[in-house]
Enzyme design. Structure first.
Site, PDB file in Angstrom:
ATOM      1  N   ASP A   1      -0.977  -6.055  -0.221  1.00  0.00           N
ATOM      2  CA  ASP A   1      -1.407  -5.426   1.035  1.00  0.00           C
ATOM      3  C   ASP A   1      -2.909  -5.206   1.026  1.00  0.00           C
ATOM      4  OD1 ASP A   1       0.574  -4.942   2.934  1.00  0.00           O
ATOM      5  OD2 ASP A   1       1.320  -3.164   1.896  1.00  0.00           O
TER       6      ASP A   1
ATOM      7  N   ASP B   1       0.839  -1.201   0.000  1.00  0.00           N
ATOM      8  CA  ASP B   1       0.000   0.000   0.000  1.00  0.00           C
ATOM      9  C   ASP B   1       0.876   1.255   0.000  1.00  0.00           C
ATOM     10  OD1 ASP B   1       0.891  -0.187   2.584  1.00  0.00           O
ATOM     11  OD2 ASP B   1      -1.091  -0.108   3.524  1.00  0.00           O
ATOM     12  N   SER B   2       2.218   1.061   0.006  1.00  0.00           N
ATOM     13  CA  SER B   2       3.134   2.178  -0.242  1.00  0.00           C
ATOM     14  C   SER B   2       2.919   2.720  -1.652  1.00  0.00           C
ATOM     15  CB  SER B   2       4.586   1.740  -0.052  1.00  0.00           C
ATOM     16  OG  SER B   2       4.855   0.543  -0.751  1.00  0.00           O
TER      17      SER B   2
ATOM     18  N   GLU C   1       9.042  -4.349  10.566  1.00  0.00           N
ATOM     19  CA  GLU C   1       9.513  -3.070  10.029  1.00  0.00           C
ATOM     20  C   GLU C   1      10.070  -2.182  11.138  1.00  0.00           C
ATOM     21  OE1 GLU C   1       6.804  -1.154   7.337  1.00  0.00           O
ATOM     22  OE2 GLU C   1       7.974   0.702   7.295  1.00  0.00           O
TER      23      GLU C   1
ATOM     24  N   LYS D   1      -1.170  -9.410   2.692  1.00  0.00           N
ATOM     25  CA  LYS D   1      -0.457  -8.960   3.896  1.00  0.00           C
ATOM     26  C   LYS D   1      -1.359  -8.023   4.684  1.00  0.00           C
ATOM     27  CE  LYS D   1       3.243  -6.023   3.787  1.00  0.00           C
ATOM     28  NZ  LYS D   1       2.741  -4.865   4.558  1.00  0.00           N
TER      29      LYS D   1
ATOM     30  N   GLU E   1      -1.552  -5.644   8.423  1.00  0.00           N
ATOM     31  CA  GLU E   1      -0.776  -5.039   9.500  1.00  0.00           C
ATOM     32  C   GLU E   1      -1.486  -5.240  10.843  1.00  0.00           C
ATOM     33  OE1 GLU E   1       0.007  -0.892   8.709  1.00  0.00           O
ATOM     34  OE2 GLU E   1       0.979  -1.324   6.793  1.00  0.00           O
TER      35      GLU E   1
END
Ligand code: KIV
Length: 289
Positions: free
Chosen positions: A108, A69-70, A207, A138, A140
């Site tokens: 993501d 999602d970057s 991270e 993925k 978070e």
């Protein structure tokens, strides 16, 4: 544990006259990811958000591509990852999947698509898998998102966890600085990592945490731990491709190694093109019909 590091592999590949480090040309699966950890083979992962970049990165031998999602920052110029939508992530994921032959493609789940409740999470997860043809997702977070993690796994969708600095929570953290430096946060991270493994996640991203904590978690878990700013003693590394290729000149965290200076390469090339057009030097006679 013995680890097969790049020097051994580079030597193997010199003998095979292979240009890039690809030990096994078969499509990478989540099963192979876990096998790589067992064998001590490091996992190399990069982000990609479009067909052409994914094709180049895959050809160069990465084991996994993260449609992160970057993309919200790198592709759309947003300050955070929060604004990117499910539809936009699916668009990026579909583009990447079309460019990839070997790498495992992980997508993501964007902010807001798995935090509300497990039913909504599994519906959104199925949409991503059905429409993008990616290999895994993925998410978070730790204990607080476990119901969603379990429900998605129950639907047969592999999940990579993500702990430490979780950019979707930037408004809660208030800063992008190193996470889990104090004992309480480190203990919560270790507990969350175990919970995610027990739930059935096939890998975990850590991270921006102290290297010693990254090492400890990688040793504790059977699933591979992929670090970004988590030190060298984890099972693999992930970077944002635009950062490691030097396209983002103003982003300089300690964990980033630049393998090219594409900012200069691209601006020089474009500058030359502009100069040629202005000087009536492009196109020349050979470049026209
Ligand atoms: O979105 C992303 O690029 C990521 C990596 C930084 C791990 O989540």
């Amino acid at each position: 544990m013995w680890r097969k590091c790049s020097n051994d592999i580079k030597q193997d590949n010199k003998d095979n006259m292979s240009k890039y480090i690809v030990e096994d040309p078969r499509k990478v699966t989540t099963h192979r990811f876990i096998e790589m950890k067992r064998k001590g083979e490091k996992i190399a992962m990069l982000t990609a958000y479009d067909y052409t970049t994914a094709m180049l990165i895959d050809e160069a031998g990465v084991d996994a591509i993260l449609v992160g999602d970057s993309a919200s920052n790198v592709m759309a110029g947003n300050v955070t990852t929060l604004p990117i939508t499910l539809d936009q992530m699916i668009y990026h994921a579909k583009s990447v999947v079309r460019g990839v032959k070997r790498a495992l493609v992980v997508v993501d789940m964007p902010f807001g698509t798995y935090q509300v409740n497990a039913d909504e999470a599994v519906k959104n997860a199925i949409r991503i898998m059905k429409e993008s043809h990616a290999d895994a997702l993925k998410l978070e977070g730790g204990e607080e998102i476990l119901p969603s993690v379990r429900k998605i796994l129950d639907a047969g969708i592999p999940i990579m966890g993500h702990l430490g600095l979780t950019p979707q929570s930037i408004n809660k953290f208030g800063t992008y600085s190193v996470r889990a430096k104090d004992e309480a946060e480190a203990a919560k991270l270790r507990s969350d990592a175990r919970l995610l493994q027990e739930a059935g996640c096939f890998a975990l991203v850590l991270e921006k945490i102290p290297a010693a904590l990254g090492t400890a978690v990688a040793q504790e878990l059977d699933i591979p731990v992929i670090g970004i700013g988590a030190g060298g003693n984890v099972d693999g590394q992930v970077l944002v491709y635009a950062d490691m290729l030097g396209m983002t000149a103003d982003f300089t965290p300690r964990f980033l190694r630049r393998y090219a200076d594409l900012h200069t390469v691209i601006t020089d090339a474009v500058g030359n093109y502009v100069g040629d057009v202005k000087a009536c030097d492009f196109p020349n006679e050979k470049e026209q019909y």
